[in-house]
Structure formats: C-alpha cells, structure tokens
Scaffold this motif. Structure first.
Motif, PDB file in Angstrom:
ATOM      1  N   THR A  53       0.929  -1.158  -0.060  1.00 15.67           N
ATOM      2  CA  THR A  53      -0.048  -0.091  -0.006  1.00 15.67           C
ATOM      3  C   THR A  53       0.883   1.181   0.030  1.00 15.67           C
ATOM      4  O   THR A  53       1.806   1.316   0.884  1.00 15.67           O
ATOM      5  CB  THR A  53      -0.992   0.021   1.344  1.00 15.67           C
ATOM      6  N   LEU A  54       0.487   2.096  -1.049  1.00 16.49           N
ATOM      7  CA  LEU A  54       1.358   3.366  -1.066  1.00 16.49           C
ATOM      8  C   LEU A  54       0.652   4.426  -0.768  1.00 16.49           C
ATOM      9  O   LEU A  54      -0.554   4.346  -1.069  1.00 16.49           O
ATOM     10  CB  LEU A  54       1.907   3.518  -2.523  1.00 16.49           C
ATOM     11  N   LEU A  55       1.145   5.526  -0.010  1.00 20.65           N
ATOM     12  CA  LEU A  55       0.452   6.779   0.460  1.00 20.65           C
ATOM     13  C   LEU A  55       0.841   7.929  -0.668  1.00 20.65           C
ATOM     14  O   LEU A  55       1.907   8.108  -0.434  1.00 20.65           O
ATOM     15  CB  LEU A  55       0.125   6.995   1.972  1.00 20.65           C
ATOM     16  N   VAL A  56       0.055   8.487  -1.344  1.00 21.30           N
ATOM     17  CA  VAL A  56       0.399   9.685  -2.156  1.00 21.30           C
ATOM     18  C   VAL A  56       0.109  11.083  -1.291  1.00 21.30           C
ATOM     19  O   VAL A  56      -1.131  10.989  -1.402  1.00 21.30           O
ATOM     20  CB  VAL A  56       0.150   9.534  -3.724  1.00 21.30           C
ATOM     21  N   VAL A  57       0.863  11.924  -0.854  1.00 22.66           N
ATOM     22  CA  VAL A  57       0.556  13.053  -0.336  1.00 22.66           C
ATOM     23  C   VAL A  57       1.027  14.274  -1.098  1.00 22.66           C
ATOM     24  O   VAL A  57       2.248  14.528  -1.174  1.00 22.66           O
ATOM     25  CB  VAL A  57       0.920  13.295   1.318  1.00 22.66           C
TER      26      VAL A  57
ATOM     27  N   THR B 246      -1.281   8.055  -8.825  1.00 24.46           N
ATOM     28  CA  THR B 246      -2.195   7.112  -8.373  1.00 24.46           C
ATOM     29  C   THR B 246      -2.521   6.069  -9.744  1.00 24.46           C
ATOM     30  O   THR B 246      -2.602   4.959  -9.343  1.00 24.46           O
ATOM     31  CB  THR B 246      -3.450   7.683  -7.949  1.00 24.46           C
ATOM     32  N   GLN B 247      -2.564   6.610 -10.692  1.00 28.21           N
ATOM     33  CA  GLN B 247      -2.936   5.755 -11.765  1.00 28.21           C
ATOM     34  C   GLN B 247      -1.854   4.925 -12.379  1.00 28.21           C
ATOM     35  O   GLN B 247      -2.154   3.633 -12.514  1.00 28.21           O
ATOM     36  CB  GLN B 247      -3.701   6.571 -12.961  1.00 28.21           C
TER      37      GLN B 247
ATOM     38  N   ARG C  91      -1.539  -0.692  -4.236  1.00 29.67           N
ATOM     39  CA  ARG C  91      -2.804  -0.083  -3.667  1.00 29.67           C
ATOM     40  C   ARG C  91      -2.489   1.133  -3.211  1.00 29.67           C
ATOM     41  O   ARG C  91      -1.551   1.554  -2.525  1.00 29.67           O
ATOM     42  CB  ARG C  91      -3.262  -0.990  -2.586  1.00 29.67           C
ATOM     43  N   VAL C  92      -3.068   2.200  -3.913  1.00 35.20           N
ATOM     44  CA  VAL C  92      -2.788   3.686  -3.514  1.00 35.20           C
ATOM     45  C   VAL C  92      -3.819   4.313  -3.025  1.00 35.20           C
ATOM     46  O   VAL C  92      -4.918   4.292  -3.241  1.00 35.20           O
ATOM     47  CB  VAL C  92      -2.413   4.124  -5.029  1.00 35.20           C
ATOM     48  N   LEU C  93      -3.250   5.034  -1.921  1.00 32.85           N
ATOM     49  CA  LEU C  93      -4.201   6.006  -1.306  1.00 32.85           C
ATOM     50  C   LEU C  93      -3.715   7.546  -1.434  1.00 32.85           C
ATOM     51  O   LEU C  93      -2.461   7.612  -1.685  1.00 32.85           O
ATOM     52  CB  LEU C  93      -4.009   5.990   0.423  1.00 32.85           C
TER      53      LEU C  93
ATOM     54  N   VAL D  44       5.609   5.944   1.856  1.00 35.84           N
ATOM     55  CA  VAL D  44       4.928   7.368   1.444  1.00 35.84           C
ATOM     56  C   VAL D  44       5.516   8.099   0.345  1.00 35.84           C
ATOM     57  O   VAL D  44       6.667   7.953   0.497  1.00 35.84           O
ATOM     58  CB  VAL D  44       4.761   8.144   2.853  1.00 35.84           C
ATOM     59  N   LEU D  45       4.901   8.692  -0.252  1.00 33.30           N
ATOM     60  CA  LEU D  45       5.147   9.717  -1.412  1.00 33.30           C
ATOM     61  C   LEU D  45       4.870  10.969  -0.860  1.00 33.30           C
ATOM     62  O   LEU D  45       3.686  11.228  -0.994  1.00 33.30           O
ATOM     63  CB  LEU D  45       4.895   9.475  -3.073  1.00 33.30           C
ATOM     64  N   MET D  46       5.671  12.071  -0.466  1.00 35.11           N
ATOM     65  CA  MET D  46       5.524  13.050   0.339  1.00 35.11           C
ATOM     66  C   MET D  46       5.887  14.358  -0.538  1.00 35.11           C
ATOM     67  O   MET D  46       7.114  14.624  -0.643  1.00 35.11           O
ATOM     68  CB  MET D  46       6.032  13.079   1.450  1.00 35.11           C
ATOM     69  N   ASP D  47       4.809  15.355  -0.846  1.00 36.94           N
ATOM     70  CA  ASP D  47       5.375  16.581  -1.431  1.00 36.94           C
ATOM     71  C   ASP D  47       5.901  17.595  -0.351  1.00 36.94           C
ATOM     72  O   ASP D  47       5.531  17.484   0.749  1.00 36.94           O
ATOM     73  CB  ASP D  47       4.233  17.156  -2.349  1.00 36.94           C
ATOM     74  N   VAL D  48       6.598  18.511  -0.770  1.00 31.98           N
ATOM     75  CA  VAL D  48       7.222  19.412   0.168  1.00 31.98           C
ATOM     76  C   VAL D  48       6.313  20.333   0.422  1.00 31.98           C
ATOM     77  O   VAL D  48       5.819  20.827   1.547  1.00 31.98           O
ATOM     78  CB  VAL D  48       8.587  20.145  -0.130  1.00 31.98           C
TER      79      VAL D  48
END
Length: 693
Positions: free
Chosen positions: A7-11, A22-23, A31-33, A53-57
C-alpha cells in the motif's frame, strides 16, 4: 499479518501530479491512497499504516516536512520508507527532508519508471530492515531471558566496557569494574589467579576460553560464567557473562532428587544399589555380614486411593522417621517406590538364622503401632523379605532381587511378617514367571471361559439365578482352578482387564438366554482390585448397557472383606450402581469383621451365607444359631439370603426351616457351561413337575 499487495500513500496537493501517481502506480499493482495536504496525509498514515509514503514538500495546512516529523513520531521504529517529492534544484529542501526522517527523494517533474524502481528498492530495504529488527528483538529477548550480558577488555587502555544491562545482571556488585585490577576485586580471592591467567594466555595465544568463577558480597556467594576470545590480532578481549547461581543451585537440587526420594528425603533405589555395590567391593578384604531387607506396606495402594496422596505421603514420612531412629548407626535406609523400603543392616558374623530373624524383628518393631495422620487412625501390616551377605552372594542387584523373592514367598501372619530367602524359591520364581507368561497369552488368545452355578428358590423350587464363575482352559494342562491364577492376575495388574471381560460376557449370556425364553438373574463377582478404579460404576454401567441387558437382571457380588477395607468408598460406589438399577449382594458374610452398623448402611439386596456355616449346620448348634440369626435379620431388612455350599438334602431342609430364601451348591449342580445349564434347567423343571404329581 503479511500484506500481499503493498500500500502506497501519495500526499500531494497538485491534482494532476496526484492523478499521474495514483493511476500509474495502480497499474503496476500497488494499492494507492491519496491525500491533498500534510494533515490529511498524517491521518491516513495512522489509520491505514501504508508500506511507503510519497510526500510533496510544499502543501497547504501542513507542509511535507511537518507531516514527515509527525509520521515518525507515530512510529515505534522508523521503518516505513518516506520519499520526498521536490524540485531538482531545491538542495535545501533535500537536506531538510533527510533531517526530518525521509529516506529518499525524487525530483520533479516525475519520471514514473524511475520512481517505480526507487519504490521497489525502498520497499525491499524496508523489508530487510524489519527482518533485522525482528531478529535483533528476538536475540535481545533471548539474551534477557538467559541473563546474558557482554563485556570488552582493552589491554592497551587498561579498560573494561560493559553492556547496558550489566548492572542489572551483576546486581550484587556496587560499581562495575573499569580495570583488570577492579575486575579481580569482584571475584573470589581463590579464583582471581585463574581468571588473570586465562585472560593473559588468551591475549598472547588467541583462541577462546570458558570458565566459572565465584563472586562474593557480604551476604552471599554467586557463580559467574565468563566466556571470551581475542578480537583478531588486537590486544582486546570480547565476551559474554552470565549469573549461573540459580542454575547451579537447581542442578544440585536435581542431582539430590536423582538419588533421593522427594517424599521422605531418603536415598532412592539408585543410591541404595550404588552404596551396596561400594560395600560389596570390600567384601573380599573384610569380614562383612549384613542383611538386605525389602520392606513393604501391605495394600499401600489401597490406602493411597482411600485417603489420597497427601495422607499417604505423610504416612511414608512418619514410617521413614521411625525406621531411622531405630536403625544402627551404620545401617542404610532407602525408599524404593510406593510403600516399599530397602534396608542394609549390619549383622554379627556369629549369629545363626534364628538370631538374625530376632534382630530384624526387633529393629522393625517400631512399626508395630497405630498411625494417626490428618486425624485418621490407620493400622498397617508390613512384609519383609531378607537376603544375607555373604551367604546369598556378592552382587548388589542379585541380592535385592533375592530379597524381593523372599518377600513374595511370605504368607502374612501378624502385623510384621518376615521371610529369609531360601534356595528353593528360585524354582518357585521360575514357575511363577512361566505362569505369568501363560496368563498373558491366555488373555490374548481368550483361553478363559465362564461357567454358571444355579441358585434355587426354596419356596418355588425353581432355578431363579446363576453365579458366573471364571475358568481357565490351559492348552498344555487343562482346566486351572481360579485360586491358582486370580491372585497372580491381581498382582500382575491384569485383573481389571479380565474383570471387564467377565462383566460383559456374563451380561451377553444373560441376554442370549432370555431370547431363548430362559430368564435368570446373573450374579457377577467383583474383585477388590476392580474397586480401586474410581470410575468403576460408570465403567460397569457402560459395559452392561452395550450388551442390552437390563440392569435389574444383574446382581453384582462383593466380598465382606472388600466391603470393609474402605467402607465409605465402597458404600458410595454401591449406591451409585444401585441407583442405576443393579442388584447388590455381599458374599462370604459372617467370616470377616463387619459390624451390623455397616450392614445397615450398605445398599444391599442379597446376603450370601458362607459355606463355613453350612457344612456343619445339621450337627453344630452354634452354626444353626448363626444362620437363624442371619436369616431373621435379612427378613427384617427385606433382603434375600442365599446359602452357599449346600451338598446334602438335610442341609437343604434345615435351611428351609431356618428361613433361607435360596440355596446354591453341589446338591443342586456343579457350575455348568452355558449349553449344559440350559439342559439342566429343562431336566430340573421336568423332575420338579414329576415330583409334584
């Protein structure tokens, strides 16, 4: 729980970038949140626990740096990979990202294939990190459970270094040693030189060492196990240490229990034999004479079952104490098992067998008393078998076996019965062993069978019941009387198995007769050993229920001696059986020591008058008076009376006149096999009818 799909979390606050991630990552099987700001990202992390987690600054409400800090604060271990999304020339953001706990970064605009590779490597590294942490946790737990600590000694710096838990493990040491000299101060003075010598040799020669030393404080002595080795070519030792005080104490206790009885504290069989072997090695150099005695408490297992292990253990301890106080100083007393003791007693070389017997009887006389345990008064009988040294040999195990053989050959007489081994017991033992082997084979091959002795009602003249009796048809000898094999089966512990067989086969036979129109009450004898089973009522009920027999057609017989051995237990079991519908009979009544009180308390249907009162009933006034009293008593209690051993018409007439209900004996018939019995009943009825015409 193992996650099959990461599961990956994209912020990311930019919707186009978020949609791209996400696509694209979804098509790759993840599985992307998604979250549009840092605060929402932290909330999703806490609730969903993603694998990466992929996190924007730069985001509204909470930026990526604060979000990263918050995530790390909610983790017990920093294991979830966080990849920061930042501009390619934003070096300050990259540096800050690592400071707040990010694992990696990827620059914008995002190259999706490259990102997927970075994600794959990050997840793999996270799995490795988690596995390593788990392994380290297991090692730390194991080390803590074992009480294992680590140390290091640097010879160049003359300095000791200890693991964090060392103070806890060495709890009696006020300050952990920092130098070799101070290390010597926590070790027992007699062990210091050995410790220093081992350290010096290992520093010079290399290799490993493993030693145990004592460590002391003002109150207690402790045992330390120290292992170590030289660290390569350096002048440094590394190793582990462990407090093994409790372990050694347990080992000493285990060693004591290995050679001693836990109930009485006496030496056990193993130590008794070892001591005997040591003494016998001196036999050729000294004029030694002593007796080996195997002493048994008669029917000890019944005492144990009746009163429980606590009472029987107290009883054993009392007996051990009494024997120790009476024994000569150089005697040796041990407990073998159950209610069995062994003694090695010194003898005068000039004594004959009579004096030896008297001396042993005198030493054992302390046991001839009543025993009060837990407010219960118990009277015991003891049986002692004796072998003599040097008369009966110089082999320890053989001497003990001969004492056992002498013990088995004793017929109890009085409270303490003593028998000295005799040579002819060898032959009787061999015969006994052959008999035991034949009995085991007889059970396996079903060589036993039942015969049935008729019981006639004196009023109607009809055969109303039978008593089932066991017989053994031995192929090489023929029919063996029960008194020759029943006691042996009881000692072998096989009587319960045979008893179950008798109960079930007798009930099956009763059902088979009933189907042929012959309805008879079936009397089945129960042995004392069967009554040692606490589940006996349930077992009998189950065995007979399986045959389809009516419980009211079955009469269970017990002897008077069995009933009175443990009356309360017997009453409880018989009441349980009576409630199921079984009839209860007491056999051999009048020759034991029962009281009228117990006769009134036992749940009885039938009282069987022993043949000893029947044989002289026509000649002896006392026998006649006893039978009259018993029949009158039973009439008042509503019990049936069956007179056993009736052999003459005059005995029958007397019993009829005295009010007996039924008779059984050779006047009617000897015990018969099933087919013979059916024919006998037909002939008996025919004769009865002819006599009445």
């Amino acid at each position: 729980m193992i996650k099959t799909t990461p599961t990956l979390l994209v912020v990311e606050d930019s919707r186009p970038v978020r949609l791209l991630l996400t696509q694209g990552l979804g098509r790759s099987g993840y599985r992307v949140l998604e979250a549009a700001d840092g605060q929402k990202g932290v909330e999703l992390f806490i609730s969903e626990k993603p694998d990466l987690v992929l996190m924007d600054v730069n985001m509204p409400i909470m930026d990526g740096f604060d979000a990263c800090r918050n995530i790390r604060q909610h983790e017990e271990d920093t294991v979830t990979p966080i990849l920061m999304l930042t501009g390619s020339d934003d070096l300050h953001s990259i540096q800050t990202a690592f400071e707040v706990g990010a694992n990696d970064f990827i620059t914008k605009p995002i190259n999706l294939p490259l990102l997927e590779q970075r994600i794959r490597y990050a997840l793999r590294d996270a799995d490795r990190e988690q596995a390593l942490r788990k392994a380290k946790g297991l090692q730390d737990n194991a080390r803590a459970l074992a009480g294992l600590g680590f140390w290091e000694y640097n010879q160049t710096l003359e300095q000791y270094t200890w693991s964090e838990d060392a103070s806890e493990i060495l709890h009696w040491v006020k300050f952990l040693p920092e130098t070799l000299e101070s290390m010597g101060q926590i070790v027992h003075p007699n062990d210091r030189k050995r410790l220093f010598a081992v350290f010096e040799d290992t520093l010079i020669m290399g290799g490993k060492f493993d030693l145990e030393v004592r460590s002391v404080n003002n109150k207690q002595e402790y045992l330390l196990k120290i292992v170590g080795q030289r660290d390569g070519e350096q002048k440094r030792l590394i190793g582990a240490f462990q407090d093994i005080t409790a372990q050694r104490r347990l080992e000493q206790q285990a060693n004591f229990l290995n050679f001693h009885d836990s109930v009485t504290g006496l030496p056990n069989r193993k130590l008794f034999q070892r001591d005997l072997e040591d003494v016998l090695t001196q036999l050729h150099h000294t004029d030694l004479n002593f007796a080996i005695i195997v002493l048994d408490v008669a029917r000890f297992h019944q005492i144990h079952d009746a009163y429980g292990s606590e009472v029987s253990d107290q009883l054993l301890s009392l007996m051990a104490s009494q024997l120790k106080t009476a024994m000569p100083r150089d005697a040796f007393l041990a407990r073998l098992d159950g209610g069995s003791f062994a003694l090695k007693l010194p003898l005068n070389a000039q004594w004959n067998e009579g004096k030896i017997y008297s001396a042993i009887e005198r030493w054992l006389s302390v046991l001839d008393r009543s025993w009060v345990v837990a407010d219960k008064e118990v009277f015991l009988n003891f049986i002692a078998g004796v072998s003599l040294v040097p008369r009966h040999g110089d082999d320890a195990s053989l001497l003990i076996r001969k004492a056992h053989r002498a013990h088995r050959g004793i017929k109890p007489s009085g409270n303490i019965s003593i028998g000295i081994y005799e040579g002819e017991q060898e032959d009787s033992l061999q015969k006994r062993l052959m008999l035991e082997m034949a009995l085991r084979k007889a059970i396996e091959q079903e060589e036993f069978y039942l015969v049935y002795q008729p019981q006639v009602n004196l009023t109607s003249g009809d055969v109303v019941g039978v008593e089932a009796l066991i017989r053994w048809r031995r192929p090489d000898i023929g029919v063996v009387p029960p008194d020759q094999f029943i006691p042996v089966l009881e000692e072998m512990g096989l009587i319960q198995q045979l008893g179950d067989w008798i109960v079930q086969h007798a009930a099956k036979q009763q059902v088979a007769w009933k189907k042929k129109g012959v309805s008879l009450r079936m009397a089945i004898n129960l042995s004392p050993v069967q009554f040692e089973q606490m589940d006996l009522p349930d077992k009998i009920t189950r065995l007979i229920a399986e045959t389809g027999a009516k419980f009211s057609d079955i009469e269970l017989e017990i002897t008077e001696s069995l009933a009175m051995h443990s009356p309360e237990t017997t009453i409880r079991m018989l009441k349980s059986l009576r409630e199921e519908g079984f009839k209860i009979a007491i056999d051999d009544f009048g020759i034991g020591f029962s009281s009228l009180e117990y006769l009134l308390r036992f749940p009885l249907d039938t009282l069987k008058i022993d043949r000893v009162f029947i044989k002289d009933i026509t000649r002896g006034r006392s026998d006649c008076a006893i039978v009259r009293a018993l029949t009158s008593l039973c009439q008042g209690l509503g019990l049936t009376t069956i007179a056993e051993g009736v052999e003459t018409q005059r005995q029958r007439d007397y019993l009829d006149a005295l009010g007996a209900t039924e008779i059984q004996g050779y006047l009617i018939s000897k015990p018969l096999e099933s087919n013979e019995l059916i024919q006998f009943i037909a002939d008996f009825k025919k004769n009865q009818n002819n006599q009445s015409i």
